[in-house]
Write a protein that holds these residues in place. Structure first.
Motif, PDB file in Angstrom:
ATOM      1  N   PHE A  51      -8.226   3.799   6.398  1.00  0.00           N
ATOM      2  CA  PHE A  51      -8.917   5.013   6.854  1.00  0.00           C
ATOM      3  C   PHE A  51      -8.050   5.767   7.859  1.00  0.00           C
ATOM      4  O   PHE A  51      -7.876   6.986   7.745  1.00  0.00           O
ATOM      5  CB  PHE A  51     -10.257   4.643   7.486  1.00  0.00           C
ATOM      6  N   LEU A  52      -7.476   5.060   8.831  1.00  0.00           N
ATOM      7  CA  LEU A  52      -6.643   5.716   9.848  1.00  0.00           C
ATOM      8  C   LEU A  52      -5.317   6.191   9.264  1.00  0.00           C
ATOM      9  O   LEU A  52      -4.791   7.236   9.664  1.00  0.00           O
ATOM     10  CB  LEU A  52      -6.397   4.765  11.019  1.00  0.00           C
ATOM     11  N   LEU A  53      -4.771   5.437   8.308  1.00  0.00           N
ATOM     12  CA  LEU A  53      -3.550   5.883   7.635  1.00  0.00           C
ATOM     13  C   LEU A  53      -3.752   7.240   6.972  1.00  0.00           C
ATOM     14  O   LEU A  53      -2.918   8.144   7.104  1.00  0.00           O
ATOM     15  CB  LEU A  53      -3.133   4.854   6.578  1.00  0.00           C
ATOM     16  N   PHE A  54      -4.868   7.391   6.269  1.00  0.00           N
ATOM     17  CA  PHE A  54      -5.133   8.660   5.592  1.00  0.00           C
ATOM     18  C   PHE A  54      -5.533   9.744   6.581  1.00  0.00           C
ATOM     19  O   PHE A  54      -5.209  10.914   6.392  1.00  0.00           O
ATOM     20  CB  PHE A  54      -6.218   8.477   4.522  1.00  0.00           C
ATOM     21  N   LYS A  55      -6.214   9.361   7.646  1.00  0.00           N
ATOM     22  CA  LYS A  55      -6.613  10.342   8.648  1.00  0.00           C
ATOM     23  C   LYS A  55      -5.381  11.003   9.275  1.00  0.00           C
ATOM     24  O   LYS A  55      -5.366  12.214   9.513  1.00  0.00           O
ATOM     25  CB  LYS A  55      -7.451   9.678   9.743  1.00  0.00           C
ATOM     26  N   LEU A  63      -9.356  12.878   3.162  1.00  0.00           N
ATOM     27  CA  LEU A  63     -10.550  12.113   2.819  1.00  0.00           C
ATOM     28  C   LEU A  63     -10.810  12.171   1.318  1.00  0.00           C
ATOM     29  O   LEU A  63     -11.290  11.205   0.720  1.00  0.00           O
ATOM     30  CB  LEU A  63     -11.772  12.630   3.582  1.00  0.00           C
ATOM     31  N   ASP A  64     -10.507  13.306   0.700  1.00  0.00           N
ATOM     32  CA  ASP A  64     -10.627  13.399  -0.761  1.00  0.00           C
ATOM     33  C   ASP A  64      -9.677  12.408  -1.440  1.00  0.00           C
ATOM     34  O   ASP A  64     -10.048  11.721  -2.393  1.00  0.00           O
ATOM     35  CB  ASP A  64     -10.296  14.822  -1.236  1.00  0.00           C
ATOM     36  N   LEU A  65      -8.448  12.354  -0.931  1.00  0.00           N
ATOM     37  CA  LEU A  65      -7.468  11.413  -1.486  1.00  0.00           C
ATOM     38  C   LEU A  65      -7.921   9.971  -1.274  1.00  0.00           C
ATOM     39  O   LEU A  65      -7.763   9.119  -2.154  1.00  0.00           O
ATOM     40  CB  LEU A  65      -6.102  11.632  -0.823  1.00  0.00           C
ATOM     41  N   LEU A  66      -8.505   9.708  -0.111  1.00  0.00           N
ATOM     42  CA  LEU A  66      -8.997   8.367   0.188  1.00  0.00           C
ATOM     43  C   LEU A  66     -10.156   7.995  -0.740  1.00  0.00           C
ATOM     44  O   LEU A  66     -10.263   6.855  -1.189  1.00  0.00           O
ATOM     45  CB  LEU A  66      -9.448   8.295   1.650  1.00  0.00           C
ATOM     46  N   ARG A  67     -11.010   8.969  -1.060  1.00  0.00           N
ATOM     47  CA  ARG A  67     -12.125   8.724  -1.986  1.00  0.00           C
ATOM     48  C   ARG A  67     -11.585   8.390  -3.389  1.00  0.00           C
ATOM     49  O   ARG A  67     -12.109   7.501  -4.067  1.00  0.00           O
ATOM     50  CB  ARG A  67     -13.031   9.948  -2.046  1.00  0.00           C
ATOM     51  N   ILE A  68     -10.540   9.101  -3.804  1.00  0.00           N
ATOM     52  CA  ILE A  68      -9.933   8.838  -5.113  1.00  0.00           C
ATOM     53  C   ILE A  68      -9.329   7.422  -5.136  1.00  0.00           C
ATOM     54  O   ILE A  68      -9.496   6.676  -6.102  1.00  0.00           O
ATOM     55  CB  ILE A  68      -8.846   9.893  -5.437  1.00  0.00           C
ATOM     56  N   LYS A  78       2.015   5.764  14.471  1.00  0.00           N
ATOM     57  CA  LYS A  78       2.375   4.383  14.155  1.00  0.00           C
ATOM     58  C   LYS A  78       1.801   3.968  12.803  1.00  0.00           C
ATOM     59  O   LYS A  78       1.074   2.990  12.678  1.00  0.00           O
ATOM     60  CB  LYS A  78       1.890   3.451  15.264  1.00  0.00           C
ATOM     61  N   LYS A  79       2.139   4.775  11.791  1.00  0.00           N
ATOM     62  CA  LYS A  79       1.623   4.501  10.444  1.00  0.00           C
ATOM     63  C   LYS A  79       2.182   3.194   9.887  1.00  0.00           C
ATOM     64  O   LYS A  79       1.518   2.511   9.115  1.00  0.00           O
ATOM     65  CB  LYS A  79       1.952   5.675   9.524  1.00  0.00           C
ATOM     66  N   LYS A  80       3.404   2.840  10.290  1.00  0.00           N
ATOM     67  CA  LYS A  80       3.991   1.574   9.831  1.00  0.00           C
ATOM     68  C   LYS A  80       3.172   0.391  10.344  1.00  0.00           C
ATOM     69  O   LYS A  80       2.987  -0.599   9.637  1.00  0.00           O
ATOM     70  CB  LYS A  80       5.437   1.457  10.297  1.00  0.00           C
ATOM     71  N   LEU A  81       2.679   0.511  11.577  1.00  0.00           N
ATOM     72  CA  LEU A  81       1.854  -0.552  12.147  1.00  0.00           C
ATOM     73  C   LEU A  81       0.549  -0.685  11.371  1.00  0.00           C
ATOM     74  O   LEU A  81       0.100  -1.800  11.064  1.00  0.00           O
ATOM     75  CB  LEU A  81       1.561  -0.259  13.620  1.00  0.00           C
ATOM     76  N   LEU A  82      -0.070   0.450  11.031  1.00  0.00           N
ATOM     77  CA  LEU A  82      -1.314   0.434  10.266  1.00  0.00           C
ATOM     78  C   LEU A  82      -1.097  -0.181   8.890  1.00  0.00           C
ATOM     79  O   LEU A  82      -1.910  -0.972   8.408  1.00  0.00           O
ATOM     80  CB  LEU A  82      -1.865   1.857  10.129  1.00  0.00           C
ATOM     81  N   PHE A  83       0.026   0.194   8.268  1.00  0.00           N
ATOM     82  CA  PHE A  83       0.329  -0.372   6.947  1.00  0.00           C
ATOM     83  C   PHE A  83       0.602  -1.866   7.062  1.00  0.00           C
ATOM     84  O   PHE A  83       0.228  -2.643   6.181  1.00  0.00           O
ATOM     85  CB  PHE A  83       1.537   0.339   6.333  1.00  0.00           C
ATOM     86  N   LEU A  84       1.236  -2.279   8.173  1.00  0.00           N
ATOM     87  CA  LEU A  84       1.500  -3.696   8.397  1.00  0.00           C
ATOM     88  C   LEU A  84       0.196  -4.476   8.550  1.00  0.00           C
ATOM     89  O   LEU A  84       0.050  -5.575   8.005  1.00  0.00           O
ATOM     90  CB  LEU A  84       2.364  -3.874   9.654  1.00  0.00           C
ATOM     91  N   ILE A  85      -0.769  -3.903   9.286  1.00  0.00           N
ATOM     92  CA  ILE A  85      -2.081  -4.545   9.454  1.00  0.00           C
ATOM     93  C   ILE A  85      -2.763  -4.709   8.104  1.00  0.00           C
ATOM     94  O   ILE A  85      -3.321  -5.771   7.804  1.00  0.00           O
ATOM     95  CB  ILE A  85      -2.971  -3.712  10.409  1.00  0.00           C
TER      96      ILE A  85
END
Length: 350
Positions: free
Chosen positions: A265-269, A10-15, A216-223
């Motif tokens: 958000f889900l990718l970083f989670k 979440l820190d990385l996501l905030r940055i 399924k991070k590839k799917l999230l990145f695809l979205i």
């Protein structure tokens, strides 16, 4: 941060969200004056589209922490969070007023100063909004603490539908648009398309397990990628057909913005934070600097342009936008670090 341990993702996501804000403001330079059919417009449009999740992500991250509390210490909430943001808001508005007064040789006017102090510099609109969410967070937490997955499904379906219909309403090039617009106008979309929906969404996405998406991070990145490309294409087409550049699809309640925010958000989670022992302290330090960077970055953009240190026209947009964004972010961070050494000043403006 009750019942939420330090989460470096979440820190990385905030940055990332903070950098996205800088990228948006760099990409927006001259946006409305660029020829719609030019490569520059496509480039500005693309970079702007990639960063549109910035504000929703900030709100969602706040929701993770503020809505995990069953019992609120109201005094602490107002003194440690809200009061600090109020001071931050007025101080930066004053700084930007005196910046214009100094560089543009404007005469000081008490009424004008008061108006600018209250209405705020354009990018500081976020502060009153997030203060409002902090104020109502004790009420919203009653929903989240006692909520369940069914409630979350209802929220995300309702919010997604509202954003989707909102986005359809931006498509003025559709046949029979007047009829479509009249039908959409009677729907109470604005009740749902509010920042409290992102606030609640952040809590639910963080606290509920999405096992199907975990690997399924590839799917999230695809979205995320499809959302960015769709936003880019529709913005270009709507601008071309309408005869003037439009930023409607960049709206924080556009369906594309919602999808970008959820997927990131889900990718970083679900991403692993590598070398936590080595980088954890640095990540936390950077995350705590994002408010200061947010406050000062527009001043740095102004100085870069005023003294022609680097401008959007120095290179082709494909290079100038990312280079200028990175430079503004780094310079802002350096100044934040220096201001922190001034003691009480840092507590007011950072």
């Amino acid at each position: 941060m009750d019942r939420v341990s330090r989460n470096y993702n979440l820190d990385l996501l905030r940055i990332l969200a903070c950098f996205m804000v800088v990228l948006i403001h760099i990409s927006a330079i001259n946006f409305y004056d660029i020829n719609t059919n030019s490569i520059d417009f496509i480039t500005h449009n693309f970079f702007d589209s990639t960063a549109r999740a910035a504000v929703p992500l900030f709100v969602m991250i706040s929701g993770v922490f503020f809505l995990n509390k069953d019992v609120f210490d109201t005094k602490k909430l107002y003194l440690k969070k809200i009061f600090k943001l109020i001071i931050f808001y007025f101080c930066w508005n004053a700084i930007y007023y005196f910046r214009d007064w100094f560089f543009y040789k404007q005469s000081f006017d008490v009424i004008d100063f008061y108006n600018k102090l209250v209405t705020g510099h354009y990018h500081l609109w976020f502060i009153p909004m997030i203060i409002g969410l902090y104020i109502i967070s004790p009420f919203l937490s009653k929903i989240t603490i006692r909520g369940d997955k069914k409630l979350f499904k209802y929220l995300i379906l309702l919010f997604s539908f509202s954003c989707f219909v909102h986005t359809i309403d931006y498509c003025e090039f559709l046949p029979k648009y007047d009829l479509i617009h009249k039908a959409i106008a009677i729907l109470p979309l604005d009740i749902i398309c509010q920042y409290y929906s992102y606030f609640l969404l952040g809590y639910f996405l963080y606290n509920y397990d999405f096992s199907l998406l975990k690997n399924k991070k590839k799917l999230l990145f695809l979205i995320y990628g499809i959302s960015v490309i769709s936003c880019t294409i529709l913005t270009w087409y709507a601008s071309l057909v309408g005869g003037q550049n439009t930023a409607n699809f960049y709206n924080n309640f556009s369906f594309f913005t919602l999808l970008e925010a959820i997927s990131l958000f889900l990718l970083f989670k679900y991403s692993s934070f590598l070398s936590e022992k080595v980088y954890a302290e640095k990540v936390t330090f950077l995350a705590k600097s994002t408010l200061g960077i947010y406050g000062i970055h527009d001043f740095i953009i102004f100085l870069f342009n005023y003294y022609e240190i680097i401008t959007i026209n120095d290179l082709v947009a494909l290079l100038s936008i990312p280079i200028m964004s990175i430079m503004v972010f780094i310079v802002s961070l350096i100044i934040v670090l220096l201001l922190r050494k001034i003691g009480i000043l840092s507590k007011v403006v950072l």
